[in-house]
Write an enzyme that holds these catalytic residues in place. Structure first.
Site, PDB file in Angstrom:
ATOM      1  N   ASN A  77       0.865  -1.185   0.000  1.00 45.49           N
ATOM      2  CA  ASN A  77       0.000   0.000   0.000  1.00 45.49           C
ATOM      3  C   ASN A  77       0.900   1.233   0.000  1.00 45.49           C
ATOM      4  O   ASN A  77       1.477   1.580   1.027  1.00 45.49           O
ATOM      5  CB  ASN A  77      -0.896  -0.025   1.247  1.00 45.49           C
ATOM      6  CG  ASN A  77      -1.692   1.253   1.407  1.00 45.49           C
ATOM      7  OD1 ASN A  77      -1.821   2.043   0.460  1.00 45.49           O
ATOM      8  ND2 ASN A  77      -2.243   1.461   2.591  1.00 45.49           N
TER       9      ASN A  77
ATOM     10  N   LYS B  10       0.081   4.238  -0.278  1.00 40.06           N
ATOM     11  CA  LYS B  10      -0.592   5.437   0.277  1.00 40.06           C
ATOM     12  C   LYS B  10      -0.393   6.619  -0.676  1.00 40.06           C
ATOM     13  O   LYS B  10      -0.278   6.411  -1.881  1.00 40.06           O
ATOM     14  CB  LYS B  10      -0.082   5.734   1.691  1.00 40.06           C
ATOM     15  CG  LYS B  10      -0.072   4.480   2.578  1.00 40.06           C
ATOM     16  CD  LYS B  10       0.087   4.802   4.026  1.00 40.06           C
ATOM     17  CE  LYS B  10       0.285   3.513   4.799  1.00 40.06           C
ATOM     18  NZ  LYS B  10       0.107   3.678   6.226  1.00 40.06           N
TER      19      LYS B  10
ATOM     20  N   HIS C 157      -9.584   1.086   4.743  1.00 43.23           N
ATOM     21  CA  HIS C 157      -8.306   1.276   5.446  1.00 43.23           C
ATOM     22  C   HIS C 157      -8.524   2.206   6.634  1.00 43.23           C
ATOM     23  O   HIS C 157      -9.322   3.143   6.567  1.00 43.23           O
ATOM     24  CB  HIS C 157      -7.265   1.852   4.486  1.00 43.23           C
ATOM     25  CG  HIS C 157      -5.879   1.833   5.052  1.00 43.23           C
ATOM     26  ND1 HIS C 157      -5.426   2.774   5.948  1.00 43.23           N
ATOM     27  CD2 HIS C 157      -4.856   0.965   4.883  1.00 43.23           C
ATOM     28  CE1 HIS C 157      -4.186   2.494   6.292  1.00 43.23           C
ATOM     29  NE2 HIS C 157      -3.804   1.393   5.655  1.00 43.23           N
TER      30      HIS C 157
ATOM     31  N   GLU D  29      -6.897   4.607   7.748  1.00 39.09           N
ATOM     32  CA  GLU D  29      -6.685   6.044   7.474  1.00 39.09           C
ATOM     33  C   GLU D  29      -7.927   6.640   6.811  1.00 39.09           C
ATOM     34  O   GLU D  29      -8.267   7.800   7.055  1.00 39.09           O
ATOM     35  CB  GLU D  29      -5.422   6.224   6.608  1.00 39.09           C
ATOM     36  CG  GLU D  29      -4.172   5.990   7.443  1.00 39.09           C
ATOM     37  CD  GLU D  29      -2.969   5.465   6.680  1.00 39.09           C
ATOM     38  OE1 GLU D  29      -2.948   5.539   5.439  1.00 39.09           O
ATOM     39  OE2 GLU D  29      -2.047   4.958   7.344  1.00 39.09           O
TER      40      GLU D  29
ATOM     41  N   GLU E 180      -5.449  -5.035  10.564  1.00 31.10           N
ATOM     42  CA  GLU E 180      -4.449  -3.994  10.770  1.00 31.10           C
ATOM     43  C   GLU E 180      -4.747  -3.231  12.063  1.00 31.10           C
ATOM     44  O   GLU E 180      -5.561  -2.288  12.064  1.00 31.10           O
ATOM     45  CB  GLU E 180      -4.473  -3.002   9.607  1.00 31.10           C
ATOM     46  CG  GLU E 180      -4.140  -3.621   8.276  1.00 31.10           C
ATOM     47  CD  GLU E 180      -3.510  -2.605   7.342  1.00 31.10           C
ATOM     48  OE1 GLU E 180      -2.404  -2.865   6.864  1.00 31.10           O
ATOM     49  OE2 GLU E 180      -4.105  -1.538   7.119  1.00 31.10           O
TER      50      GLU E 180
ATOM     51  N   GLY F 287       2.450   2.163  10.653  1.00 33.90           N
ATOM     52  CA  GLY F 287       3.398   3.263  10.496  1.00 33.90           C
ATOM     53  C   GLY F 287       4.118   3.646  11.775  1.00 33.90           C
ATOM     54  O   GLY F 287       4.752   4.701  11.832  1.00 33.90           O
TER      55      GLY F 287
ATOM     56  N   SER G 248       3.469  -2.248  10.299  1.00 35.36           N
ATOM     57  CA  SER G 248       4.922  -2.267  10.520  1.00 35.36           C
ATOM     58  C   SER G 248       5.575  -3.591  10.134  1.00 35.36           C
ATOM     59  O   SER G 248       6.524  -4.036  10.798  1.00 35.36           O
ATOM     60  CB  SER G 248       5.242  -1.885  11.969  1.00 35.36           C
ATOM     61  OG  SER G 248       4.791  -0.557  12.235  1.00 35.36           O
TER      62      SER G 248
HETATM   63  C1  PEP Z   1      -0.785   0.128   5.948  1.00 30.76           C
HETATM   64  O1  PEP Z   1      -0.825   1.290   5.623  1.00 30.76           O
HETATM   65  O2  PEP Z   1      -1.692  -0.609   5.582  1.00 30.76           O
HETATM   66  C2  PEP Z   1       0.340  -0.347   6.745  1.00 30.76           C
HETATM   67  C3  PEP Z   1       0.291  -1.537   7.232  1.00 30.76           C
HETATM   68  O3  PEP Z   1       1.393   0.532   6.934  1.00 30.76           O
HETATM   69  P1  PEP Z   1       2.839   0.191   7.582  1.00 30.76           P
HETATM   70  O4  PEP Z   1       3.309  -1.104   6.984  1.00 30.76           O
HETATM   71  O5  PEP Z   1       3.698   1.344   7.204  1.00 30.76           O
HETATM   72  O6  PEP Z   1       2.629   0.056   9.051  1.00 30.76           O
END
Ligand code: PEP
Length: 257
Positions: A9, A11, A94, A96, A166, A172, A213
């Protein structure tokens, strides 16, 4: 057997020019890795370019969002049929989008149905915030996001989805969940809820990723858990060693198979 799926992803990162350079640098290595689905999810603006760059490979492409209506006066939105020309997958719900753009479970449900109607494969995100985690509400949150998101879907439709667990506190932050913790949420609460809503074979058929992460140094532990079928990767999918991350995931998955 559930085929593992690793999705990046991106973003709101990478212009068309930057995406072109990056995909050229990773596509051969990514394409050589077998036995796992590999999906790149760039911003809308780079979907066509990335799609062309990987068209001769097994790498697939996904969008990061879409609207549920097919056409009309929805300034700034993108319809499922528009994405269908550009990609195979679409990330929906997601955290976000839920946190910054007011997405609700009802909206996610409409989007899942609209995506499926166009033959797009949804990657449906669920997960609790840090406060909810601290309050011991993970099961309740994930279960209610699934109940809302999957309303009126058939068992066959659900079996074909990809769900991404998630935890918001892990996205992040560099603070990944433990594989045992994420595996327990996926096995007990996500597959458990789907088993309650549908049946055990649907719960065992659906692919569930962990996201938050994930990086090359921890992906093997997640892939070793029998309930985790891959990863949704944010920050680490923008680096050249995303190829290494996917290779490790594929090797672990093939050892378990
Ligand atoms: C995500 O945005 O779905 C995500 C898992 O981000 P990160 O791997 O940076 O934590």
């Amino acid at each position: 057997m559930r085929r593992p799926i690793l999705a990046g992803n991106w973003k709101m990162n990478l212009t068309i020019a930057e995406a072109t350079d990056f995909v050229r640098s990773i596509r051969r290595g990514l394409n050589e890795i077998k036995d796992v689905d590999r999906v790149l999810c760039p911003p809308y603006t780079a979907l066509a370019t990335v799609g062309e760059l990987v068209s001769a490979t097994e790498i697939e492409v996904g969008a990061q969002n879409m609207y549920w209506e097919e056409k009309g006066a929805y300034t700034g939105e993108i319809a499922p049929s528009m994405l269908k020309e550009l990609c195979q997958y679409v990330i929906l719900g997601h955290s976000e989008r839920r946190a910054y753009f007011g997405e609700t479970d009802e909206g996610v449900n409409r989007k899942i149905k609209a995506a499926l109607a166009q033959g797009l494969k949804p990657i449906v995100c669920v997960g609790e915030t840090e406060d909810q985690y601290d309050a011991g509400e993970t099961e309740a949150v994930v279960s209610s996001q699934l109940r809302g998101g999957l309303t009126d879907l058939s068992a066959a439709q659900v079996a074909g989805l990809v769900i991404a667990y998630e935890p918001v506190w892990a996205i992040g932050t560099g603070k990944a969940a433990t594989p045992a913790g994420a595996g327990a949420v996926i096995g007990m609460h996500i597959r458990g809820t789907i088993s309650e809503l549908y049946d055990e074979s649907t719960a065992q058929a659906v692919r569930v990723q962990y996201g938050g992460s994930v990086k090359p140094s921890n992906v093997a532990e997640f892939m070793s858990h029998p309930d985790i079928d891959g990863a949704l990767v944010g920050g680490a999918s923008l680096k050249p060693d995303f190829v290494e991350l996917v290779r490790i995931a594929s090797e672990v998955a093939s050892q378990i198979a």
